[in-house]
Motif scaffolding. Structure first.
Motif, PDB file in Angstrom:
ATOM      1  N   MET A 114       3.201 -11.248  -7.872  1.00 14.14           N
ATOM      2  CA  MET A 114       1.811 -11.638  -8.075  1.00 14.14           C
ATOM      3  C   MET A 114       1.447 -12.756  -7.095  1.00 14.14           C
ATOM      4  O   MET A 114       2.309 -13.539  -6.680  1.00 14.14           O
ATOM      5  N   ASP A 115       0.142 -12.836  -6.756  1.00 16.56           N
ATOM      6  CA  ASP A 115      -0.340 -13.909  -5.873  1.00 16.56           C
ATOM      7  C   ASP A 115       0.593 -14.050  -4.673  1.00 16.56           C
ATOM      8  O   ASP A 115       1.125 -15.135  -4.396  1.00 16.56           O
ATOM      9  N   SER A 116       0.819 -12.970  -3.962  1.00 14.66           N
ATOM     10  CA  SER A 116       1.765 -12.955  -2.844  1.00 14.66           C
ATOM     11  C   SER A 116       1.386 -14.002  -1.792  1.00 14.66           C
ATOM     12  O   SER A 116       0.212 -14.198  -1.481  1.00 14.66           O
ATOM     13  N   GLN A 117       2.413 -14.658  -1.265  1.00 14.26           N
ATOM     14  CA  GLN A 117       2.241 -15.731  -0.288  1.00 14.26           C
ATOM     15  C   GLN A 117       2.968 -15.389   1.010  1.00 14.26           C
ATOM     16  O   GLN A 117       3.958 -14.665   0.994  1.00 14.26           O
ATOM     17  N   PRO A 118       2.507 -15.947   2.124  1.00 11.28           N
ATOM     18  CA  PRO A 118       3.202 -15.690   3.396  1.00 11.28           C
ATOM     19  C   PRO A 118       4.700 -16.011   3.320  1.00 11.28           C
ATOM     20  O   PRO A 118       5.509 -15.346   3.962  1.00 11.28           O
TER      21      PRO A 118
ATOM     22  N   LYS B 156      -2.599 -12.197   1.512  1.00  7.50           N
ATOM     23  CA  LYS B 156      -2.298 -13.383   0.701  1.00  7.50           C
ATOM     24  C   LYS B 156      -3.122 -13.356  -0.582  1.00  7.50           C
ATOM     25  O   LYS B 156      -4.333 -13.090  -0.555  1.00  7.50           O
ATOM     26  N   GLY B 157      -2.441 -13.599  -1.697  1.00  5.62           N
ATOM     27  CA  GLY B 157      -3.101 -13.581  -2.994  1.00  5.62           C
ATOM     28  C   GLY B 157      -3.049 -12.231  -3.685  1.00  5.62           C
ATOM     29  O   GLY B 157      -3.369 -12.120  -4.869  1.00  5.62           O
ATOM     30  N   GLY B 158      -2.641 -11.212  -2.960  1.00  6.87           N
ATOM     31  CA  GLY B 158      -2.583  -9.876  -3.527  1.00  6.87           C
ATOM     32  C   GLY B 158      -1.301  -9.622  -4.308  1.00  6.87           C
ATOM     33  O   GLY B 158      -0.434 -10.498  -4.424  1.00  6.87           O
ATOM     34  N   ILE B 159      -1.192  -8.422  -4.841  1.00 10.62           N
ATOM     35  CA  ILE B 159      -0.006  -8.034  -5.608  1.00 10.62           C
ATOM     36  C   ILE B 159       0.854  -7.102  -4.751  1.00 10.62           C
ATOM     37  O   ILE B 159       0.360  -6.109  -4.220  1.00 10.62           O
TER      38      ILE B 159
END
Lengths: 114, 115
Positions: free
Chosen positions: B78-82, B15-18
């Motif tokens: 960007m800012d990947s979320q579940p 979570k939060g990664g790219i």
């Protein structure tokens, strides 16, 4: 919700049988595309109709056929069904005017052949 | 000539990664490159698309980067979320006859975003 509707949602039938899948495109869209999605083949284009006329064919078997009616809804007919025909079948619709050909997919029909 | 090759097949991101998914094509006649997102039990949904006259397109957290000379394009989340956990398909389209724009799909990337 894409605005494309498909019925039925699920279909279970036996080998050798014939089924009809139905698709209603988004309001104003002239094209209907049919796709088959299976685990091993991914999303495969089957056939396209534009304003009632067949426009393009992809990897569609001779046992399969489709048509688009004057009200622009489309039906995909699958006959002499085999176990390998079990898959998700999607239709998509598009305006198909120059510069405006984004395709919008329906929720799909899951076909299980037993 | 009609293939679109997509990688990786699966991707796990915190979570939060790219998240980055890549696609490559051969046919230079392709002129429209959409990305679709598919959740289990649902149809593919158009996410973002690009035409080859631009090198990048951004919509919110989603960006397509396009390299015409390399015949490659990629999706960055960007800012990947579940909630982004889904299968992503790249596709390419070209006009083939009047009123016909067939999509050729990549094999898909299953993205899992872990908390």
């Amino acid at each position: 919700d894409s605005g494309v509707t498909q019925t039925p949602k699920h279909l279970i039938t036996a080998t050798g049988q014939r089924v009809t899948l139905r698709c209603s495109p988004r309001s104003g869209d002239l094209s209907v595309y049919w796709y088959q999605q299976s685990l091993d083949q991914g999303l495969q284009f089957l056939i396209q109709y534009y304003n009632g006329e067949e426009r393009a064919k992809g990897n569609i078997l001779e046992r399969f056929s489709a048509q688009q009616f004057p009200d622009l809804h489309s039906e995909l007919n699958l006959s002499s069904l085999e176990l390998g025909d079990s898959a998700l079948y999607f239709c998509a619709s598009s305006v198909d005017l120059a510069g405006h050909y984004e395709q919008y997919f329906g929720p799909g029909t899951r076909l299980t052949v037993t | 000539q009609q293939q679109v090759k997509q990688s990786p097949q699966s991707l796990i991101v915190q979570k939060g990664g790219i998240s980055i998914i890549n696609c490559a094509y051969e046919n230079t006649a392709f002129d429209y490159f959409p990305w679709y997102q598919q959740f289990p039990g649902k149809g593919p949904a158009l996410l973002i698309a690009i035409r080859p006259d631009v090198s990048e397109k951004k919509e919110g957290r989603f960006t397509i980067s396009f390299n015409k000379s390399a015949k490659q394009f990629s999706l960055h989340i960007m800012d990947s979320q579940p909630g982004d956990s889904a299968t992503y398909f790249c596709a390419a389209s070209m006009r083939s006859g009047a009123g016909s724009y067939q999509l050729t799909f990549g094999k898909g990337t299953k993205l899992s975003v872990i908390p």
